[in-house]
Design a protein around this motif. Structure first.
Motif, PDB file in Angstrom:
ATOM      1  N   ALA A  72       2.054   5.577 -13.314  1.00  0.00           N
ATOM      2  CA  ALA A  72       2.767   4.919 -12.219  1.00  0.00           C
ATOM      3  C   ALA A  72       1.795   4.402 -11.172  1.00  0.00           C
ATOM      4  CB  ALA A  72       3.760   5.894 -11.583  1.00  0.00           C
ATOM      5  N   LEU A  73       0.809   5.227 -10.841  1.00  0.00           N
ATOM      6  CA  LEU A  73      -0.187   4.815  -9.845  1.00  0.00           C
ATOM      7  C   LEU A  73      -1.005   3.634 -10.354  1.00  0.00           C
ATOM      8  CD1 LEU A  73      -1.569   5.357  -7.141  1.00  0.00           C
ATOM      9  CD2 LEU A  73      -3.080   6.977  -8.321  1.00  0.00           C
ATOM     10  N   ALA A  74      -1.420   3.672 -11.617  1.00  0.00           N
ATOM     11  CA  ALA A  74      -2.236   2.586 -12.176  1.00  0.00           C
ATOM     12  C   ALA A  74      -1.457   1.271 -12.215  1.00  0.00           C
ATOM     13  CB  ALA A  74      -2.702   2.968 -13.578  1.00  0.00           C
ATOM     14  N   GLU A  75      -0.198   1.327 -12.636  1.00  0.00           N
ATOM     15  CA  GLU A  75       0.599   0.103 -12.736  1.00  0.00           C
ATOM     16  C   GLU A  75       0.880  -0.495 -11.365  1.00  0.00           C
ATOM     17  OE1 GLU A  75       4.059   1.248 -14.898  1.00  0.00           O
ATOM     18  OE2 GLU A  75       3.059   1.190 -16.853  1.00  0.00           O
ATOM     19  N   THR A  76       1.228   0.353 -10.402  1.00  0.00           N
ATOM     20  CA  THR A  76       1.535  -0.152  -9.065  1.00  0.00           C
ATOM     21  C   THR A  76       0.280  -0.644  -8.361  1.00  0.00           C
ATOM     22  OG1 THR A  76       3.241   1.573  -8.991  1.00  0.00           O
ATOM     23  CG2 THR A  76       2.838   0.366  -6.969  1.00  0.00           C
ATOM     24  N   ALA A  77      -0.830   0.053  -8.578  1.00  0.00           N
ATOM     25  CA  ALA A  77      -2.085  -0.375  -7.957  1.00  0.00           C
ATOM     26  C   ALA A  77      -2.546  -1.714  -8.520  1.00  0.00           C
ATOM     27  CB  ALA A  77      -3.155   0.685  -8.166  1.00  0.00           C
ATOM     28  N   SER A  78      -2.305  -1.961  -9.810  1.00  0.00           N
ATOM     29  CA  SER A  78      -2.698  -3.249 -10.387  1.00  0.00           C
ATOM     30  C   SER A  78      -1.915  -4.386  -9.738  1.00  0.00           C
ATOM     31  CB  SER A  78      -2.482  -3.246 -11.900  1.00  0.00           C
ATOM     32  OG  SER A  78      -1.098  -3.153 -12.223  1.00  0.00           O
ATOM     33  N   GLU A  79      -0.651  -4.142  -9.422  1.00  0.00           N
ATOM     34  CA  GLU A  79       0.123  -5.146  -8.698  1.00  0.00           C
ATOM     35  C   GLU A  79      -0.433  -5.332  -7.295  1.00  0.00           C
ATOM     36  OE1 GLU A  79       4.268  -4.322  -8.727  1.00  0.00           O
ATOM     37  OE2 GLU A  79       4.456  -4.341 -10.911  1.00  0.00           O
ATOM     38  N   GLY A 101       0.816  -1.211   0.000  1.00  0.00           N
ATOM     39  CA  GLY A 101       0.000   0.000   0.000  1.00  0.00           C
ATOM     40  C   GLY A 101       0.850   1.261   0.000  1.00  0.00           C
ATOM     41  N   LEU A 102       1.895   1.278   0.815  1.00  0.00           N
ATOM     42  CA  LEU A 102       2.792   2.445   0.846  1.00  0.00           C
ATOM     43  C   LEU A 102       3.555   2.581  -0.469  1.00  0.00           C
ATOM     44  CD1 LEU A 102       4.193   2.082   4.483  1.00  0.00           C
ATOM     45  CD2 LEU A 102       2.574   3.804   3.645  1.00  0.00           C
ATOM     46  N   ARG A 103       3.884   1.468  -1.071  1.00  0.00           N
ATOM     47  CA  ARG A 103       4.558   1.511  -2.377  1.00  0.00           C
ATOM     48  C   ARG A 103       3.650   2.123  -3.433  1.00  0.00           C
ATOM     49  NH1 ARG A 103       5.238  -2.895  -6.456  1.00  0.00           N
ATOM     50  NH2 ARG A 103       7.105  -2.422  -7.700  1.00  0.00           N
ATOM     51  N   ILE A 104       2.348   1.805  -3.358  1.00  0.00           N
ATOM     52  CA  ILE A 104       1.390   2.415  -4.269  1.00  0.00           C
ATOM     53  C   ILE A 104       1.340   3.924  -4.049  1.00  0.00           C
ATOM     54  CG2 ILE A 104      -1.065   2.567  -4.868  1.00  0.00           C
ATOM     55  CD1 ILE A 104      -1.293  -0.414  -4.168  1.00  0.00           C
ATOM     56  N   GLY A 105       1.286   4.339  -2.777  1.00  0.00           N
ATOM     57  CA  GLY A 105       1.269   5.767  -2.478  1.00  0.00           C
ATOM     58  C   GLY A 105       2.517   6.476  -2.963  1.00  0.00           C
ATOM     59  N   TRP A 106       3.666   5.843  -2.800  1.00  0.00           N
ATOM     60  CA  TRP A 106       4.919   6.476  -3.216  1.00  0.00           C
ATOM     61  C   TRP A 106       5.020   6.584  -4.732  1.00  0.00           C
ATOM     62  CZ3 TRP A 106       8.049   9.509  -0.832  1.00  0.00           C
ATOM     63  CH2 TRP A 106       9.309   9.773  -1.344  1.00  0.00           C
ATOM     64  N   SER A 107       4.303   5.715  -5.454  1.00  0.00           N
ATOM     65  CA  SER A 107       4.410   5.720  -6.917  1.00  0.00           C
ATOM     66  C   SER A 107       3.906   7.024  -7.510  1.00  0.00           C
ATOM     67  CB  SER A 107       3.634   4.537  -7.503  1.00  0.00           C
ATOM     68  OG  SER A 107       2.231   4.698  -7.317  1.00  0.00           O
ATOM     69  N   TRP A 108       2.916   7.669  -6.870  1.00  0.00           N
ATOM     70  CA  TRP A 108       2.459   8.943  -7.426  1.00  0.00           C
ATOM     71  C   TRP A 108       3.247  10.112  -6.868  1.00  0.00           C
ATOM     72  CZ3 TRP A 108       0.568  12.746  -4.258  1.00  0.00           C
ATOM     73  CH2 TRP A 108       0.041  12.364  -3.011  1.00  0.00           C
ATOM     74  N   VAL A 109       3.970   9.905  -5.781  1.00  0.00           N
ATOM     75  CA  VAL A 109       4.858  10.952  -5.268  1.00  0.00           C
ATOM     76  C   VAL A 109       6.136  11.011  -6.101  1.00  0.00           C
ATOM     77  CG1 VAL A 109       6.227  11.712  -3.285  1.00  0.00           C
ATOM     78  CG2 VAL A 109       3.931  10.774  -2.935  1.00  0.00           C
ATOM     79  N   ALA A 110       6.702   9.845  -6.392  1.00  0.00           N
ATOM     80  CA  ALA A 110       7.939   9.771  -7.176  1.00  0.00           C
ATOM     81  C   ALA A 110       7.759   8.743  -8.286  1.00  0.00           C
ATOM     82  CB  ALA A 110       9.115   9.400  -6.268  1.00  0.00           C
ATOM     83  N   PRO A 111       7.106   9.109  -9.383  1.00  0.00           N
ATOM     84  CA  PRO A 111       6.803   8.137 -10.446  1.00  0.00           C
ATOM     85  C   PRO A 111       8.013   7.742 -11.280  1.00  0.00           C
ATOM     86  CG  PRO A 111       6.095  10.328 -11.099  1.00  0.00           C
ATOM     87  CD  PRO A 111       6.556  10.445  -9.676  1.00  0.00           C
ATOM     88  N   GLY A 112       9.111   8.494 -11.175  1.00  0.00           N
ATOM     89  CA  GLY A 112      10.270   8.212 -12.011  1.00  0.00           C
ATOM     90  C   GLY A 112      10.255   9.041 -13.278  1.00  0.00           C
ATOM     91  N   PRO A 113      11.370   9.057 -13.998  1.00  0.00           N
ATOM     92  CA  PRO A 113      11.483   9.940 -15.167  1.00  0.00           C
ATOM     93  C   PRO A 113      10.714   9.481 -16.400  1.00  0.00           C
ATOM     94  CG  PRO A 113      13.464   8.613 -14.924  1.00  0.00           C
ATOM     95  CD  PRO A 113      12.611   8.318 -13.723  1.00  0.00           C
ATOM     96  N   LEU A 114      10.317   8.195 -16.450  1.00  0.00           N
ATOM     97  CA  LEU A 114       9.735   7.655 -17.679  1.00  0.00           C
ATOM     98  C   LEU A 114       8.234   7.398 -17.575  1.00  0.00           C
ATOM     99  CD1 LEU A 114      12.538   5.090 -18.611  1.00  0.00           C
ATOM    100  CD2 LEU A 114      12.274   7.459 -19.393  1.00  0.00           C
ATOM    101  N   ARG A 115       7.630   7.752 -16.434  1.00  0.00           N
ATOM    102  CA  ARG A 115       6.194   7.496 -16.261  1.00  0.00           C
ATOM    103  C   ARG A 115       5.506   8.737 -15.721  1.00  0.00           C
ATOM    104  NH1 ARG A 115       5.357   2.151 -12.688  1.00  0.00           N
ATOM    105  NH2 ARG A 115       6.475   3.449 -11.179  1.00  0.00           N
ATOM    106  N   THR A 116       4.273   8.930 -16.163  1.00  0.00           N
ATOM    107  CA  THR A 116       3.457   9.979 -15.558  1.00  0.00           C
ATOM    108  C   THR A 116       2.971   9.484 -14.196  1.00  0.00           C
ATOM    109  OG1 THR A 116       1.407   9.139 -16.523  1.00  0.00           O
ATOM    110  CG2 THR A 116       2.681  10.723 -17.837  1.00  0.00           C
ATOM    111  N   ARG A 117       2.468  10.392 -13.377  1.00  0.00           N
ATOM    112  CA  ARG A 117       1.970   9.999 -12.055  1.00  0.00           C
ATOM    113  C   ARG A 117       0.784   9.035 -12.197  1.00  0.00           C
ATOM    114  NH1 ARG A 117       4.412  13.249  -8.267  1.00  0.00           N
ATOM    115  NH2 ARG A 117       5.205  15.232  -9.057  1.00  0.00           N
ATOM    116  N   GLY A 118      -0.101   9.346 -13.147  1.00  0.00           N
ATOM    117  CA  GLY A 118      -1.264   8.490 -13.333  1.00  0.00           C
ATOM    118  C   GLY A 118      -0.881   7.088 -13.771  1.00  0.00           C
TER     119      GLY A 118
END
Length: 332
Positions: free
Chosen positions: A249-256, A230-247
């Motif tokens: 990153a959040l969608a991919e991590t939430a699916s996992e 759950g925290l990893r999902i939250g962090w994905s929209w805080v720091a999505p990385g250089p190659l992904r948008t926040r949306g």
């Protein structure tokens, strides 16, 4: 747009699309016809939605387009291979990839809990701020041990399984905004640390660990995994990385996270069985119960890290791919 005239003009095509979509086998000419009718119906649906969105007609065309697409691509169905691959590749891989998060949660929870437990054990008067003398006496002499045998085993199993699944789901889902996870874990750590400290202070530490270890190791690990993911999902929209948008990153991590939640249902089922049938077993010494719990917990960790790492090395995906068996295109 004259909707009635439009319907009269194309109604025969829609009926033919419906007819072909229902056929189990199509010859070559019918398959080509189905493709054309499906494409035209999709265009009709788009046009009606934009110019004259009659809800009944939109619903009818949506159903026809969906039926036509299913007839062309096949209806997805699950097989035992799907389930097998989920438990041998998908689930251990998703948990393995998130291990720094849930191991961090487990470490923080354990440090706080054992520190509180030791403090309360050394200063029994602290428990008085949270419980009355009567409640402390009842806990030490009867309530803690009696909790695990107050219901029939099958009822206790369903009770703890649903409760723990709910808690794990809460920490996983609320991780996207961080703070609820901390609150829920703090409450549970406070409860375990306080009760453990009281039991140790009054000379019942052996009973406390003898009853909580058999199921608690696996149960708490499942909660830690849920919180970490759950925290990893939250962090994905805080720091999505250089190659992904926040949306994205959040969608991919939430699916996992959804896949992890499905797998944890089975893990909590096992811990529930341990709590209902092993923990209160009067014929088994506590040391044997603890050994069983430790063995099951160790097997789960070995399963996650060995199969998860192997799936990572094989380049497996966390998407459920190859697990949905699709029928071939209509037979010709």
């Amino acid at each position: 747009m004259d909707l009635d005239a439009y319907v009269n003009e194309h109604n025969a095509e829609w009926r033919r699309l419906d007819e072909l979509s229902r056929k189990r086998k199509l010859n070559a000419a019918e398959a080509d016809e189905l493709v054309g009718l499906y494409q035209r119906a999709a265009t009709h649906l788009s046009l009606i939605r934009s110019r004259s969105p009659d809800p009944i007609l939109v619903a009818r065309l949506s159903r026809l387009v969906l039926a036509g697409r299913n007839a062309l691509t096949g209806t997805p169905s699950f097989s035992m291979a799907t389930v097998g691959r989920f438990f041998t590749h998908t689930f251990p891989l998703t948990v393995y990839r998130a291990w720094p998060w849930w191991c961090g949660v487990a470490t923080a929870f354990s440090l706080f809990t054992f520190a509180l437990m030791g403090y309360v054990a050394s200063n029994p008067e602290v428990a008085g701020y949270f419980m009355s003398d009567g409640e402390i006496s009842a806990l030490v002499n009867n309530d803690f041990e009696g909790y695990y045998s107050q219901y029939l085993p099958q009822n206790q199993f369903l009770r703890v399984w649903t409760h723990n699944a709910l808690l794990t789901g809460e920490v996983l889902a609320s991780g996207v905004i961080f703070f609820p996870v901390v609150y829920l874990l703090f409450g549970n750590a406070l409860n375990v640390g306080l009760i453990g400290g009281v039991m140790i202070a009054y000379g019942r530490g052996d009973l406390f660990f003898g009853l909580i270890v058999p199921h608690g190791l696996l149960e708490l690990t499942a909660v830690f995994i849920g919180a970490g993911v759950g925290l990893r999902i939250g962090w994905s929209w805080v720091a999505p990385g250089p190659l992904r948008t926040r949306g994205r990153a959040l969608a991919e991590t939430a699916s996992e996270g959804i896949l992890v939640a499905l797998g944890l249902v089975a893990v909590l089922l096992v811990s529930g069985l341990l709590e209902a049938f092993v923990t209160p077993a009067s014929l088994l010494p506590n040391i044997v119960k603890d050994f069983i719990g430790f063995l099951v917990w160790s097997a789960f960790l070995v399963y996650v890290f060995i199969l998860g790492r192997r799936a990572e090395q094989e380049g497996a995906s966390t998407a459920i791919e190859g697990e949905i068996v699709q029928e071939s295109l209509p037979a010709v």
